[in-house]
Design an enzyme around this catalytic site. Structure first.
Site, PDB file in Angstrom:
ATOM      1  N   HIS A  17      -1.509  -2.998  -7.075  1.00 32.42           N
ATOM      2  CA  HIS A  17      -2.176  -2.592  -5.836  1.00 32.42           C
ATOM      3  C   HIS A  17      -3.683  -2.758  -5.956  1.00 32.42           C
ATOM      4  O   HIS A  17      -4.330  -2.062  -6.734  1.00 32.42           O
ATOM      5  CB  HIS A  17      -1.804  -1.122  -5.541  1.00 32.42           C
ATOM      6  N   GLU A  28      -4.165  -0.536  -9.176  1.00 30.46           N
ATOM      7  CA  GLU A  28      -3.113   0.391  -9.598  1.00 30.46           C
ATOM      8  C   GLU A  28      -1.904  -0.442 -10.023  1.00 30.46           C
ATOM      9  O   GLU A  28      -1.494  -1.352  -9.284  1.00 30.46           O
ATOM     10  CB  GLU A  28      -2.710   1.312  -8.441  1.00 30.46           C
ATOM     11  N   SER A  54       0.833  -1.209   0.000  1.00 28.99           N
ATOM     12  CA  SER A  54       0.000   0.000   0.000  1.00 28.99           C
ATOM     13  C   SER A  54       0.859   1.247   0.000  1.00 28.99           C
ATOM     14  O   SER A  54       0.402   2.310  -0.390  1.00 28.99           O
ATOM     15  CB  SER A  54      -0.861   0.076   1.261  1.00 28.99           C
ATOM     16  N   ASN A  62      -4.285   6.236  -2.580  1.00 27.89           N
ATOM     17  CA  ASN A  62      -4.059   6.542  -1.163  1.00 27.89           C
ATOM     18  C   ASN A  62      -3.543   7.958  -0.973  1.00 27.89           C
ATOM     19  O   ASN A  62      -3.786   8.594   0.047  1.00 27.89           O
ATOM     20  CB  ASN A  62      -3.089   5.533  -0.551  1.00 27.89           C
TER      21      ASN A  62
HETATM   22  N1  LIG Z   1      -5.820  -4.587   4.026  1.00 28.80           N
HETATM   23  C1  LIG Z   1      -5.995  -3.721   3.047  1.00 28.80           C
HETATM   24  O1  LIG Z   1      -7.044  -3.066   2.932  1.00 28.80           O
HETATM   25  C2  LIG Z   1      -4.930  -3.576   1.990  1.00 28.80           C
HETATM   26  C3  LIG Z   1      -5.238  -2.924   0.782  1.00 28.80           C
HETATM   27  C4  LIG Z   1      -4.271  -2.836  -0.203  1.00 28.80           C
HETATM   28  C5  LIG Z   1      -3.008  -3.371   0.026  1.00 28.80           C
HETATM   29  N2  LIG Z   1      -2.722  -3.969   1.212  1.00 28.80           N
HETATM   30  C6  LIG Z   1      -1.375  -4.535   1.398  1.00 28.80           C
HETATM   31  O2  LIG Z   1      -1.445  -5.953   1.183  1.00 28.80           O
HETATM   32  C7  LIG Z   1      -0.474  -6.625   1.981  1.00 28.80           C
HETATM   33  C8  LIG Z   1      -1.161  -7.666   2.828  1.00 28.80           C
HETATM   34  O3  LIG Z   1      -2.141  -7.056   3.628  1.00 28.80           O
HETATM   35  P1  LIG Z   1      -3.277  -7.909   4.373  1.00 28.80           P
HETATM   36  O4  LIG Z   1      -4.236  -6.911   4.902  1.00 28.80           O
HETATM   37  O5  LIG Z   1      -3.764  -8.988   3.489  1.00 28.80           O
HETATM   38  O6  LIG Z   1      -2.433  -8.556   5.573  1.00 28.80           O
HETATM   39  P2  LIG Z   1      -2.790  -9.809   6.471  1.00 28.80           P
HETATM   40  O7  LIG Z   1      -2.097  -9.577   7.750  1.00 28.80           O
HETATM   41  O8  LIG Z   1      -4.244 -10.075   6.486  1.00 28.80           O
HETATM   42  O9  LIG Z   1      -2.097 -11.041   5.707  1.00 28.80           O
HETATM   43  C9  LIG Z   1      -0.735 -11.198   5.548  1.00 28.80           C
HETATM   44  C10 LIG Z   1      -0.460 -12.689   5.353  1.00 28.80           C
HETATM   45  O10 LIG Z   1       0.900 -12.832   4.961  1.00 28.80           O
HETATM   46  C11 LIG Z   1       1.395 -14.007   5.565  1.00 28.80           C
HETATM   47  N3  LIG Z   1       2.838 -13.957   5.586  1.00 28.80           N
HETATM   48  C12 LIG Z   1       3.643 -13.248   6.404  1.00 28.80           C
HETATM   49  N4  LIG Z   1       4.940 -13.504   6.103  1.00 28.80           N
HETATM   50  C13 LIG Z   1       4.951 -14.368   5.079  1.00 28.80           C
HETATM   51  C14 LIG Z   1       5.971 -15.002   4.322  1.00 28.80           C
HETATM   52  N5  LIG Z   1       7.246 -14.812   4.619  1.00 28.80           N
HETATM   53  N6  LIG Z   1       5.598 -15.840   3.333  1.00 28.80           N
HETATM   54  C15 LIG Z   1       4.306 -16.056   3.072  1.00 28.80           C
HETATM   55  N7  LIG Z   1       3.296 -15.491   3.747  1.00 28.80           N
HETATM   56  C16 LIG Z   1       3.616 -14.666   4.744  1.00 28.80           C
HETATM   57  C17 LIG Z   1       0.750 -14.014   6.928  1.00 28.80           C
HETATM   58  O11 LIG Z   1       0.780 -15.301   7.519  1.00 28.80           O
HETATM   59  C18 LIG Z   1      -0.658 -13.538   6.601  1.00 28.80           C
HETATM   60  O12 LIG Z   1      -1.491 -14.640   6.302  1.00 28.80           O
HETATM   61  C19 LIG Z   1       0.220  -5.517   2.761  1.00 28.80           C
HETATM   62  O13 LIG Z   1       1.385  -5.149   2.081  1.00 28.80           O
HETATM   63  C20 LIG Z   1      -0.778  -4.382   2.780  1.00 28.80           C
HETATM   64  O14 LIG Z   1      -0.164  -3.125   2.907  1.00 28.80           O
HETATM   65  C21 LIG Z   1      -3.665  -4.107   2.197  1.00 28.80           C
END
Ligand SMILES: NC(=O)c1ccc[n+]([C@@H]2O[C@H](COP(=O)([O-])OP(=O)(O)OC[C@H]3O[C@@H](n4cnc5c(N)ncnc54)[C@H](O)[C@@H]3O)[C@@H](O)[C@H]2O)c1
Length: 722
Positions: free
Chosen positions: A463, A475, A442, A513
């Site tokens: 994104h 994006e 993000s 964002n």
């Molecule tokens: N939540 C949102 O609204 C949103 C929107 C756009 C982008 N993002 C981005 O997406 C990414 C993930 O966000 P999320 O909300 O899904 O997080 P989340 O915490 O729900 O999920 C992250 C997952 O990654 C796994 N993980 C951690 N380390 C790992 C590794 N080494 N190998 C494989 N898996 C691993 C974890 O076990 C977990 O299941 C982040 O970079 C976040 O900034 C989030």
């Protein structure tokens, strides 16, 4: 010389330009085949009027024709609607009303044929296409998954102007008509049968044969709908109908906050048709249609429609063909990973392998997909076997097994630079040389994620927005070294997943964002100035956003917002400084919905969203019920507009169109305003700059209008030529 060649061409390539052809069958049935030459789908155009009138005359005069079957010459669609482009030629409501009248008259002539007329529907039968089918005496449709019937005009700020508001209620009743026309929802074959919209559903292979038999039988009228007692009470008398219409009006105003005129006019058309002479219903339909065509709201919604249609055709990089994607990996099975795997398997129809460090992550992602599809199965929108087929595309692993053939790996692990750089190294060592590494970060610059990569040209940002299965935007972020091939392939991949991608520059916050943050911060400032949480959310929803800023913070996670804030502040400047007091919320464990503790209450059975009053004391504030003024709403929105203008000036987005679509699809910027750039044009850059100057003096530097806006104001320009 040129003339001769042209003549020769004319002679050698005789072009059949007719749209309608009459093909007589031996059994006395004639097929009226619609086929718009040169287009992949049939759409109704005003210029077909004369041709169809002549064809109908021919049918009336040919007494050997015993019945008519109306069908499409296109393999996979019936008629996708009326050609929306023709509306741009209307210069007055009267002209648009006349267009509607012309359509109504032609459909009338079809309905008034003395022989049985049956529409044979396979594929999309939408808008004017369904109005055409409803003017037939009976309808047969194929059971194909491609078959869909609906009147989606409301989504363009319009109403069905070819008799649809009058014929649909006669076939499916008032309640179902309201539901269909106010939402624009489409019915699958079985639903259309249940609703009484079609007589029978058959396999595609026997569609025409069945339609012919129906026409020959003469019994073409669909069976009367079975009315329940409640239906009879509600629809069968004036008082009941009045309850129905007033409920529908209340529901519409609750949803649209009065920002969209079309739904109210649709209700008025149905009401007039039900209460007055049929001719009056058609007249009101045409008049309302005319007014809506000339409305600003419909003009904006049509522009969004054209923009997205154009974007679907565009490649990320002109002239670079995307590489084929046959196998996908998703790293991280959390909230985003689960959604990304889901759209990959179900929309792009590609096998996807989820890698997580924990089994919990994998099972979360699998469950995410199962829950979404199971809902469809429960509602009978999908067969159980189909759900199993789609879910079979998603598999999980905690190792890198099955990664050697992956074409693109989408990373959705925690927001941590070192972790993401390690992911790049993992993919480079376990996958092919050509495998693309797409990060869903993000806030982290893609260039930094690619810093230690052996093949930085394969690294790109992709994104998504939460929830991934619903939000239409993606994006695509290229850093300095991303290759054109990687951009083009990633754009094509996002489109396959059903997304509308915009290519943006690699700078903090990217586009969405970055414009959202100042808006959210300003709402936070207003809260600290004493506005109430309910009032803030209510005011922004009334303005046209789908949810208010406080609720949005709860949904996204207050901790997530507070992580991105400082990054934007460091990279882009002080105007991004988040309201300082907000850090107290994190200290208080108020992370939002996921922690069941935020601005709103989550441990309550109440259906109404209730503010958690404790948040005021967490912030060191008095509980408030202070309203939000129009100027305060503008403060939030104009911060967003100013930042959008800056993004275009800095080349973060490629053009104003991408900026408008990005804001509408990524944030839910009010579609009826056409996006930030259309809205700036509407307000006028001069007014916007003068307001920003005034607030700069009153509230601080963050309001300083950007150079690009000042220039546009000084030179009397606009983003779009009107
Ligand atoms: N939540 C949102 O609204 C949103 C929107 C756009 C982008 N993002 C981005 O997406 C990414 C993930 O966000 P999320 O909300 O899904 O997080 P989340 O915490 O729900 O999920 C992250 C997952 O990654 C796994 N993980 C951690 N380390 C790992 C590794 N080494 N190998 C494989 N898996 C691993 C974890 O076990 C977990 O299941 C982040 O970079 C976040 O900034 C989030």
């Amino acid at each position: 010389m040129t003339d001769v060649t042209m003549q020769e061409n004319d002679l050698t390539i005789p072009e059949d330009t007719n749209t309608f052809s009459l093909v007589r069958q031996e059994n006395g049935i004639a097929h009226l085949v619609m086929d718009v030459k040169g287009d992949s789908m049939n759409t109704l155009k005003a210029e077909f009027g004369e041709e169809i009138a002549a064809t109908l005359k021919e049918i009336r005069e040919d007494k050997t024709i015993k019945g008519l079957v109306l069908l499409s010459g296109k393999a996979d669609s019936f008629v996708a609607g009326a050609d929306v482009h023709m509306l741009a030629n209307c210069t007055s409501a009267e002209e648009a009303t006349a267009l509607s009248r012309q359509g109504q008259m032609i459909f009338d002539q079809l309905e008034n044929l003395s022989i049985p007329v049956v529409a044979a529907v396979h594929g999309a039968c939408l808008g004017g296409g369904l109005e055409l089918a409803m003017a037939c005496h009976g309808r047969v449709c194929s059971d194909s998954g491609k078959t869909a019937l609906g009147l989606p005009e409301v989504q363009l700020g319009l109403l069905p102007g070819g008799g649809g508001t009058q014929r649909l209620p006669k076939l499916v009743g008032i309640q179902k008509s309201l539901d269909m026309m106010l939402t624009g929802k489409q019915l699958r074959a079985k639903q259309a049968l249940k609703a009484g919209l079609v007589n029978v559903v058959v396999p595609h292979s026997i569609l025409i044969e069945t339609a012919e038999k129906l026409a020959l039988s003469g019994k073409v009228k669909p069976k009367a709908r079975k009315l329940s007692l409640t239906d009879k009470l509600l629809e069968g008398n004036r008082l009941g109908r009045s309850v129905l219409f007033s409920q529908a009006t209340k529901m519409v105003l609750g949803k649209t906050k009065g920002n969209y005129p079309a739904p109210l006019k649709i209700i008025d058309c149905i009401r007039t048709g039900a209460e007055q002479a049929p001719s009056k219903g058609y007249q009101v339909e045409a008049e309302h249609f005319g007014q809506l065509v000339m409305s600003d709201v419909s003009a904006q919604l049509r522009q969004i429609f054209f923009a997205t249609t154009d974007m679907k055709k565009e490649q990320g990089v002109e002239g670079i063909q995307p590489a084929k994607i046959e196998s996908v990996a998703v790293l991280g099975g959390g909230l985003m990973g689960g959604g990304i795997a889901f759209v990959t398997a179900t929309k792009a129809k590609l096998p996807v392998r989820i890698k997580d460090i924990s089994h919990q992550g994998i099972s979360h992602a699998l469950k995410y997909g199962y829950d979404l599809l199971n809902k469809k199965v429960k509602r009978r929108f999908m067969r159980h076997s189909e759900m199993q087929n789609q879910l079979a595309n998603i598999t999980g692993t905690t190792e890198f097994t099955g990664f050697s053939n992956v074409d693109i790996a989408v990373e959705a692990v925690f927001e941590d630079l070192t972790l993401k750089q390690n992911m790049v190294a993992d993919i480079e060592s376990h996958c092919k040389e050509s495998t693309i590494f797409a990060s869903n970060t993000s806030s982290l610059p893609i260039g930094q994620i690619a810093e230690k990569a052996q093949r930085p040209e394969n690294v790109i940002g992709l994104h998504y927005f939460s929830p991934v299965d619903k939000m239409p935007l993606a994006e695509i972020i290229a850093h300095d070294k991303t290759s054109d091939q990687t951009i083009s392939t990633t754009v094509a991949f996002a489109k396959k997943q059903g997304k509308t991608p915009i290519v943006v520059k690699d700078k903090a916050g990217f586009y969405v964002n970055r414009i959202l943050a100042p808006y959210m911060n300003e709402a936070g400032m207003l809260l600290l100035e004493g506005c109430s949480i309910e009032a803030l959310d209510k005011a922004m929803v009334k303005f046209g956003f789908p949810v208010g800023p406080m609720q949005l913070l709860d949904e996204v996670g207050i901790d997530v917002g507070s992580k991105i804030g400082p990054i934007l502040q460091a990279e882009l400047g002080e105007r991004f400084a988040p309201p300082a007091a907000f850090s107290k919320l994190i200290a208080d464990g108020r992370l939002g919905k996921k922690a069941k503790k935020g601005f709103y209450q989550y441990n309550t059975k109440s259906k109404k969203k209730l503010v958690d009053e404790g948040v005021y004391s967490s912030l060191g504030l008095q509980t408030s019920n202070k309203a939000v003024s129009e100027a305060q709403v503008e403060r939030c929105v104009y911060m967003m507009l100013n930042e959008a203008a800056r993004c275009l000036d800095e080349g973060i987005i490629r053009n104003a169109r991408d900026g408008d679509i990005g804001a509408i699809f990524g944030i839910g910027f009010p579609p009826f305003l056409g996006g930030p750039f259309n809205y700036i044009d509407k307000i006028g850059a001069v007014t916007l700059v003068s307001k920003l100057n005034q607030w700069q003096a009153e509230f601080g530097e963050r309001f300083a209008p950007c150079d690009a806006l000042v220039k546009i104001a000084q030179e009397g320009e606009s983003y779009y030529s009107s």
